[in-house]
Design a protein around this motif. Structure first.
Motif, mmCIF file in Angstrom:
data_model
loop_
_atom_site.group_PDB
_atom_site.id
_atom_site.type_symbol
_atom_site.label_atom_id
_atom_site.label_comp_id
_atom_site.label_asym_id
_atom_site.label_seq_id
_atom_site.Cartn_x
_atom_site.Cartn_y
_atom_site.Cartn_z
ATOM 1 N N ARG A 83 0.828 -1.207 0.000
ATOM 2 C CA ARG A 83 0.000 0.000 0.000
ATOM 3 C C ARG A 83 0.863 1.258 0.000
ATOM 4 O O ARG A 83 0.425 2.327 -0.431
ATOM 5 N N GLU A 119 -4.142 4.962 8.399
ATOM 6 C CA GLU A 119 -4.010 5.038 6.936
ATOM 7 C C GLU A 119 -2.700 5.726 6.537
ATOM 8 O O GLU A 119 -2.673 6.693 5.775
ATOM 9 N N ARG A 122 -1.593 7.093 3.053
ATOM 10 C CA ARG A 122 -2.040 8.384 2.505
ATOM 11 C C ARG A 122 -0.942 9.438 2.618
ATOM 12 O O ARG A 122 -0.816 10.314 1.762
ATOM 13 N N TYR A 126 -0.656 7.958 -1.546
ATOM 14 C CA TYR A 126 -1.461 6.918 -2.194
ATOM 15 C C TYR A 126 -2.834 6.832 -1.549
ATOM 16 O O TYR A 126 -2.993 7.047 -0.351
ATOM 17 N N GLU A 127 -3.814 6.481 -2.353
ATOM 18 C CA GLU A 127 -5.146 6.226 -1.839
ATOM 19 C C GLU A 127 -5.864 5.268 -2.777
ATOM 20 O O GLU A 127 -5.551 5.205 -3.969
ATOM 21 N N ASP A 134 -8.400 -0.498 0.824
ATOM 22 C CA ASP A 134 -6.941 -0.409 0.868
ATOM 23 C C ASP A 134 -6.304 -1.777 0.650
ATOM 24 O O ASP A 134 -5.211 -1.878 0.083
#
Length: 340
Positions: A83, A119, A122, A126-127, A134
């Motif tokens: 991620r 998260e 982020r 990135y998202e 995710d």
């Protein structure tokens, strides 16, 4: 026979009992540990990746340094959270590292684990795409990474480049031949283990997985591995897959061992919530005299199913003591189990 490696989480803290007080301590000792581990016959040096924590986070400089100072030991990760990654840049970093190692890179990737911050990906820019979770973003990036590792051209060349281009579409460089077959997926569930098999990745299964039926950890993990192998066979891949499991195993052979681990309380599986909606099972640790360890480990079905065992180590205790831990397993435990 089984490949035996170590897995370091790379902790550091300004603690009087720690040998790793700073990030520099951890990085430099990680290199020294890999060199010493190779010398005693350990097969793999693997490192965990965590962001926003006093732990190892940027694996490629470390892996490249280890590669440059060793010649035989496998080097790898368990795992990189996709991620947080730019898959194309990661292809270049991984390719360069693998070439420095002469084809010894074993790269574990996954969608990641519970994070230090909310998260955190982020903050890296990135998202997920619209309608995507995710977890799905992590798997999408993993597939993009795998595809670009093939070395097939995909980028339209500039008609007026600074340097002459070869004909056709361009690929990322440097290309590491064979690295695509040395990518592992860290699976916490049976479903993602099957997905890894379908997409031609080796399997890494750690000391934690989602609780899918309430059975003991090693039974659930063995079931996961068997489903993975069945899916691999069904997918028709031409090579044999590899499977690793992680364990905390300490042979109590000295007074120092008994002082550190003789009172180990994690001798049974633990069940709990790893995320608000996900119940997990944490596998037990092993700490006993060598003869007792052999008896206990013989009953671990998941270890029997795997070809690679990663021993989680307390890196904060320093290189010398961790080499003692690894040597004790090689000398006093592995032969009794047929691993050596």
């Amino acid at each position: 026979m089984k490949k035996i490696g170590f897995l370091s989480f790379g902790h550091w803290a300004n603690h009087p009992a720690y040998k790793t007080r700073t990030a520099a301590d951890t990085l430099l000792q990680s290199i020294d540990l890999a060199v010493a581990a190779e010398q005693i016959g350990i097969d793999g040096a693997y490192f965990r990746v965590h962001h926003f924590a006093s732990q190892l986070a940027s694996p490629f400089p470390l892996l490249a340094a280890v590669a440059a100072k060793t010649s035989k030991i496998e080097i790898g990760t368990a795992v990189i959270d996709m991620r947080y990654e730019n898959p194309l840049y990661m292809v270049e970093e991984a390719g360069a590292t693998d070439l420095i190692s002469d084809g010894r890179l074993q790269l574990g990737i996954s969608r990641g684990s519970p994070e230090q911050v909310i998260e955190g990906w982020r903050y890296f820019g990135y998202e997920p795409a619209k309608g995507e979770t995710d977890e799905e973003m992590g798997r999408r990036k993993a597939l993009q990474f795998l595809d670009r590792l093939k070395g097939i051209g995909f980028a339209q060349p500039n008609p007026n480049p600074m340097f002459p281009n070869p004909p056709g579409l361009l690929r990322l460089e440097p290309h590491a031949q064979g690295l695509r077959d040395r990518i592992w997926w860290g699976a916490a569930s049976n479903v993602t283990a099957v997905w890894a098999a379908e997409n031609g990745m080796n399997l890494q299964s750690s000391t934690l997985k989602f609780d899918e039926n309430g059975k003991p950890f090693h039974i659930q993990q063995a079931e996961q591995i068997r489903q993975y192998k069945q899916a691999w066979k069904k997918a028709g891949h031409q090579r044999e897959p590899r499977v690793s499991v992680s364990r905390s195993i300490f042979a109590l052979v000295t007074e120092q061992d008994r002082l550190y681990f003789g009172g180990e309380k994690n001798q049974t599986d633990q069940f709990g919530m790893i995320e608000p909606t996900k119940r997990a099972v944490f596998g037990r640790g092993y700490a006993a005299a060598p003869d007792q360890l052999v008896k206990e480990l013989e009953k671990d079905e998941a270890i029997q199913e795997a070809d690679t065992l990663l021993l989680t180590i307390p890196n904060t205790l320093g290189v010398e003591y961790n080499i003692h831990i690894l040597s004790s397993i090689l000398k006093h435990v592995a032969p009794g189990l047929g691993w050596r």
